[in-house]
Design a protein around this motif. Structure first.
Motif, PDB file in Angstrom:
ATOM      1  N   ALA A   1      62.896  78.327   9.705  1.00  0.00           N
ATOM      2  CA  ALA A   1      62.824  77.180   8.793  1.00  0.00           C
ATOM      3  C   ALA A   1      63.149  75.876   9.521  1.00  0.00           C
ATOM      4  O   ALA A   1      62.542  74.836   9.237  1.00  0.00           O
ATOM      5  CB  ALA A   1      63.767  77.390   7.616  1.00  0.00           C
ATOM      6  N   ALA A   2      64.076  75.936  10.463  1.00  0.00           N
ATOM      7  CA  ALA A   2      64.465  74.730  11.197  1.00  0.00           C
ATOM      8  C   ALA A   2      63.359  74.236  12.124  1.00  0.00           C
ATOM      9  O   ALA A   2      63.187  73.032  12.306  1.00  0.00           O
ATOM     10  CB  ALA A   2      65.734  75.001  11.999  1.00  0.00           C
ATOM     11  N   LYS A   3      62.584  75.160  12.699  1.00  0.00           N
ATOM     12  CA  LYS A   3      61.550  74.721  13.643  1.00  0.00           C
ATOM     13  C   LYS A   3      60.169  74.536  13.001  1.00  0.00           C
ATOM     14  O   LYS A   3      59.291  73.940  13.605  1.00  0.00           O
ATOM     15  CB  LYS A   3      61.456  75.677  14.834  1.00  0.00           C
ATOM     16  N   ALA A   4      60.001  75.008  11.781  1.00  0.00           N
ATOM     17  CA  ALA A   4      58.710  74.872  11.096  1.00  0.00           C
ATOM     18  C   ALA A   4      58.498  73.422  10.668  1.00  0.00           C
ATOM     19  O   ALA A   4      59.449  72.719  10.338  1.00  0.00           O
ATOM     20  CB  ALA A   4      58.653  75.803   9.886  1.00  0.00           C
ATOM     21  N   PRO A   5      57.255  72.990  10.643  1.00  0.00           N
ATOM     22  CA  PRO A   5      56.959  71.605  10.261  1.00  0.00           C
ATOM     23  C   PRO A   5      57.083  71.390   8.756  1.00  0.00           C
ATOM     24  O   PRO A   5      57.225  72.341   7.995  1.00  0.00           O
ATOM     25  CB  PRO A   5      55.504  71.432  10.718  1.00  0.00           C
ATOM     26  N   PRO A   6      56.989  70.141   8.320  1.00  0.00           N
ATOM     27  CA  PRO A   6      57.003  69.841   6.882  1.00  0.00           C
ATOM     28  C   PRO A   6      55.811  70.490   6.182  1.00  0.00           C
ATOM     29  O   PRO A   6      54.845  70.895   6.821  1.00  0.00           O
ATOM     30  CB  PRO A   6      56.899  68.314   6.819  1.00  0.00           C
ATOM     31  N   LEU A   7      55.884  70.544   4.850  1.00  0.00           N
ATOM     32  CA  LEU A   7      54.819  71.159   4.065  1.00  0.00           C
ATOM     33  C   LEU A   7      53.579  70.276   3.937  1.00  0.00           C
ATOM     34  O   LEU A   7      52.542  70.741   3.490  1.00  0.00           O
ATOM     35  CB  LEU A   7      55.337  71.521   2.673  1.00  0.00           C
ATOM     36  N   LEU A   8      53.699  69.021   4.315  1.00  0.00           N
ATOM     37  CA  LEU A   8      52.547  68.117   4.320  1.00  0.00           C
ATOM     38  C   LEU A   8      52.192  67.750   5.754  1.00  0.00           C
ATOM     39  O   LEU A   8      53.073  67.614   6.603  1.00  0.00           O
ATOM     40  CB  LEU A   8      52.869  66.834   3.540  1.00  0.00           C
TER      41      LEU A   8
END
Length: 174
Positions: free
Chosen positions: A102-109
């Motif tokens: 979750a920390a390294k994943a990009p934003p949902l947009l």
């Protein structure tokens, strides 16, 4: 020029396609779809951990949320445990692996959208949000049928197609 209703449907379709494309990109690059990542982040926020509360917070059905939670659990990103307040319910907690992802994943947009949105004055950002929330409310109107939303409900073609589909549907074994 198309009637305004048709233009709205096309704009919604383009938006839906862009969201779906980005969700597939997230899946390829991070192993999670946008709804799975949103669920993981909602659990991390700590306010909603039961399937029912998560489904309500993310505006999905409870069966959809159950499937999302099962996939997150299969990947070792969450654990489901019996609730301490309601024995009939489970609560989800994020594992260390889930926190890292979750920390390294990009934003949902997409970044481009986010940059363009931030460049707008606050009143325009709020206006966009308000309009989208109103559209979402209108799309959930109680008179909506289960037919395809691209066709007029009074059209004979969609009803005939639905009838044929129902007649050809394979029967599930008992």
């Amino acid at each position: 020029m198309l009637p305004i209703e048709d233009q709205i449907v096309l704009a919604l379709r383009r938006t839906s396609q862009a969201i779906d494309q980005y969700s597939r990109q997230l899946l390829r690059e991070f192993g999670l779809t946008a709804p799975q990542l949103a669920t993981l982040r909602e659990i991390l926020a700590g306010a909603h951990a039961s399937p029912m509360a998560l489904a309500e917070a993310l505006h999905v059905s409870q069966p959809t949320m159950t499937g999302i939670l099962a996939r997150l659990e299969q990947h070792g990103l969450i654990e489901r445990k019996p609730s301490t307040t309601d024995r009939r319910s489970n609560v989800a907690t994020v594992t260390d692996k889930g926190c890292e992802l979750a920390a390294k994943a990009p934003p949902l947009l997409r970044d481009q959208f986010r940059q363009q949105l931030r460049a707008l004055p606050t009143w325009q950002q709020t206006e966009i949000l308000s309009t989208l929330q109103r559209v979402a409310e209108m799309m959930q109107a109680p008179e909506i049928s289960d037919g395809p939303f691209l066709f007029n409900e009074n059209s004979a073609v969609p009803k005939a197609r639905r009838s044929r589909r129902k007649a050809k549907a394979p029967q599930a074994p008992l």
